[in-house]
Design an enzyme around this catalytic site. Sequence first.
Site, PDB file in Angstrom:
ATOM      1  N   ASN A  46      44.368  21.643  85.456  1.00 47.97           N
ATOM      2  CA  ASN A  46      45.781  21.269  85.528  1.00 47.97           C
ATOM      3  C   ASN A  46      46.523  22.239  84.613  1.00 47.97           C
ATOM      4  OD1 ASN A  46      48.349  20.157  84.925  1.00 47.97           O
ATOM      5  ND2 ASN A  46      47.664  18.131  85.567  1.00 47.97           N
TER       6      ASN A  46
ATOM      7  N   GLU B 106      49.482  20.761  89.214  1.00 48.73           N
ATOM      8  CA  GLU B 106      50.793  20.866  88.563  1.00 48.73           C
ATOM      9  C   GLU B 106      51.271  22.317  88.511  1.00 48.73           C
ATOM     10  OE1 GLU B 106      52.621  17.923  85.858  1.00 48.73           O
ATOM     11  OE2 GLU B 106      50.591  17.826  85.022  1.00 48.73           O
TER      12      GLU B 106
ATOM     13  N   TYR C 106      45.926  16.196  92.938  1.00 50.64           N
ATOM     14  CA  TYR C 106      46.657  15.768  91.752  1.00 50.64           C
ATOM     15  C   TYR C 106      47.147  14.356  92.034  1.00 50.64           C
ATOM     16  CZ  TYR C 106      50.361  15.473  88.239  1.00 50.64           C
ATOM     17  OH  TYR C 106      51.175  15.068  87.206  1.00 50.64           O
TER      18      TYR C 106
ATOM     19  N   ASP D  11      42.756  16.454  89.052  1.00 52.97           N
ATOM     20  CA  ASP D  11      43.276  15.521  88.062  1.00 52.97           C
ATOM     21  C   ASP D  11      43.445  14.168  88.765  1.00 52.97           C
ATOM     22  OD1 ASP D  11      44.716  14.017  86.274  1.00 52.97           O
ATOM     23  OD2 ASP D  11      46.266  15.523  85.914  1.00 52.97           O
TER      24      ASP D  11
ATOM     25  N   ASN E 181      43.909  11.329  87.250  1.00 58.18           N
ATOM     26  CA  ASN E 181      44.767  10.461  86.451  1.00 58.18           C
ATOM     27  C   ASN E 181      44.175   9.070  86.249  1.00 58.18           C
ATOM     28  OD1 ASN E 181      47.075  11.599  85.191  1.00 58.18           O
ATOM     29  ND2 ASN E 181      47.982  11.988  87.190  1.00 58.18           N
TER      30      ASN E 181
ATOM     31  N   ASP F  44      48.228  20.913  78.478  1.00 58.42           N
ATOM     32  CA  ASP F  44      47.646  19.757  77.788  1.00 58.42           C
ATOM     33  C   ASP F  44      46.281  19.387  78.361  1.00 58.42           C
ATOM     34  OD1 ASP F  44      48.930  19.009  80.121  1.00 58.42           O
ATOM     35  OD2 ASP F  44      50.210  17.493  79.189  1.00 58.42           O
ATOM     36  N   HIS F  45      45.871  20.029  79.461  1.00 56.44           N
ATOM     37  CA  HIS F  45      44.518  19.900  80.018  1.00 56.44           C
ATOM     38  C   HIS F  45      43.709  21.149  79.688  1.00 56.44           C
ATOM     39  CE1 HIS F  45      45.251  16.509  82.997  1.00 56.44           C
ATOM     40  NE2 HIS F  45      46.476  16.850  82.655  1.00 56.44           N
TER      41      HIS F  45
END
EC number: 3.1.11.2
Length: 270
Positions: free
Chosen positions: A21, A48, A120, A161, A163, A261-262
């Site tokens: 991501n 993303e 995603y 991802d 989530n 942040d990943h």
Amino acid sequence: MQLSETFPAQSPLLMKIATFNVNGINGRLALLLRWLAEAEPDVVCLQELKAPQEKFPERAIRAAGYGAIWHGQKSWNGVAILAKGTEPIETTRGLPGEPDDSHSRYIEAAVNGVLIGCMYVPNGNPSPGPKFDYKLRWYDRLSQRAQELLATGAPIVLAGDYNVMPTDLDVYKPERWTDDALFRPEVREAFAKLVAQGWTDAIRHLHPDEKIYTFWDYFRNAWGRNAGLRLDHFLLSPSIADRLSSADVDRHVRGWDHASDHAPTWIVLD
């Protein structure tokens, strides 16, 4: 195109497949290219992108040695599949089952004899609410597509991802996340039902008892404190699971300047 037409009798003996991501492909293009040169993955699933279709940096990706397909969207979402030294053969664009869904969250392609699904999954917060309901519907659609793919018997990797933190082991302080859409029981159950179709969770299969994270928030010094979450997963079909030889996270990339942040997560099929 029939799926059977995209698979040769044998795929390469060794394949390194990664998911990342990137949290804005154009803003972090230099970081992505640096990691590609260092890690040399054969296939990469990106999430993303945060870029419309025409703004994908195709020239730079091809200069790095990768063919690519992508499903862009302005400002939000966006997924891509990169393939080293070859062109991914696109089989599906967008997750079937909800014709009015305009989010660019799913793309699928055959690469060197393996079907790659890149996703995603919606975040779902705040929950309860419409965004959470959409996430649960998305998981239902993903499960339907995954079941259809399993029925083909093809070698398949579903990466991205998701989530969701599937278990307490996948989150630094589970008690703080009980009402979050990433950790609510309904989402964890949806992921568990998906896996129960016959998929192998690659990271957890090879590292059953380790705390392994793929995401660290930008706030409250989460990276420095190793206050992480495991959100990025690989699910392998039975026809390819026995080829899984290693899996890990390139944690150090999260510490680079202007990082996502990943962190990139990868598997090797032997």
